[in-house]
Scaffold this motif. Sequence first.
Motif, PDB file in Angstrom:
ATOM      1  N   GLY A 106      15.538  -2.181  39.308  1.00 41.81           N
ATOM      2  CA  GLY A 106      14.543  -2.238  38.244  1.00 41.81           C
ATOM      3  C   GLY A 106      13.207  -1.594  38.570  1.00 41.81           C
ATOM      4  N   SER A 107      13.008  -1.145  39.802  1.00 44.46           N
ATOM      5  CA  SER A 107      11.734  -0.515  40.156  1.00 44.46           C
ATOM      6  C   SER A 107      11.714   0.947  39.691  1.00 44.46           C
ATOM      7  N   ARG A 108      10.518   1.489  39.521  1.00 44.61           N
ATOM      8  CA  ARG A 108      10.370   2.886  39.109  1.00 44.61           C
ATOM      9  C   ARG A 108      10.192   3.740  40.364  1.00 44.61           C
ATOM     10  N   SER A 109      11.252   3.813  41.160  1.00 42.41           N
ATOM     11  CA  SER A 109      11.163   4.480  42.463  1.00 42.41           C
ATOM     12  C   SER A 109      12.034   5.726  42.574  1.00 42.41           C
ATOM     13  N   VAL A 110      12.874   5.977  41.576  1.00 45.59           N
ATOM     14  CA  VAL A 110      13.714   7.179  41.555  1.00 45.59           C
ATOM     15  C   VAL A 110      13.586   7.817  40.185  1.00 45.59           C
ATOM     16  N   TRP A 111      13.334   9.116  40.141  1.00 48.85           N
ATOM     17  CA  TRP A 111      13.142   9.759  38.842  1.00 48.85           C
ATOM     18  C   TRP A 111      13.553  11.224  38.873  1.00 48.85           C
TER      19      TRP A 111
END
Length: 254
Positions: A106-111
């Motif tokens: 749920g973290s915004r760590s891969v994009w």
Amino acid sequence: MFQKILASIGVGAAKVDTVLQQEHCYAGDPVRGAVRIEGGAVEQQIDSIYLVLSMLYTKEADDRKVKVQYDLDRFQLTEPILISPGEKREVPFSFLLPLETPVTFGSRSVWVSTGLDIKNSIDPTDRDYLEVLPSPLLGKVLESVQSLGFRLRQAECEELPHRLRQHVPFAQEFEFVPTSGPFHRKLDELELLVLPVAKDELEIVMEIDRKARGLAGLLSEAMDLDETRVRFRVVPQDLPQFAGKLEQMIFRYC
């Protein structure tokens, strides 16, 4: 001419939007989607459309921990194209998510960043975050640890020492604490450093942090002598008996 000048600073220039087909994905599996381009107020030549797969990991710098961006891969989708004013185009894509891509929880760590390379202009960009789930093999490993009474406290990507590095400078570490079961009040924590070998094979460095008991235990803890590291590999054939073997391994060292 005035509109071209405005487009060069981003006003009235072409726009880009990336749409992903799936809501979540797994390391080693394909990611599919399409890049949608809409022309601006003037005709523009786009030298290339590209995707960059990025993530964050933690490293130590000047005795403190900092977050660092790392680009796992980069893909060029097109050769130079000409986009007319108001024109709409869609460029489909598909790429394999590298095995080293960390689970996001749920973290915004891969994009995925999408960009249009336009000369003498501010390049339009778009960013889309990926929800990366544990692979079936890693998922079963984490379930086995939890079945022994451990609770996942955190999962973080950390910089690796050079001797452990393979293709990337980091690995994901899963930190567990015993809340029930046979290791409750015997261990402080259990850490699993996961190093993907193949889609169906994991190398794991397990650190067993024993709970300090008495003066000798406190001295050992102060000198980090209460920690034991065990290195092993896991394949799907190991899963039926994995929880039992893991329990025996931890008991042996705690």
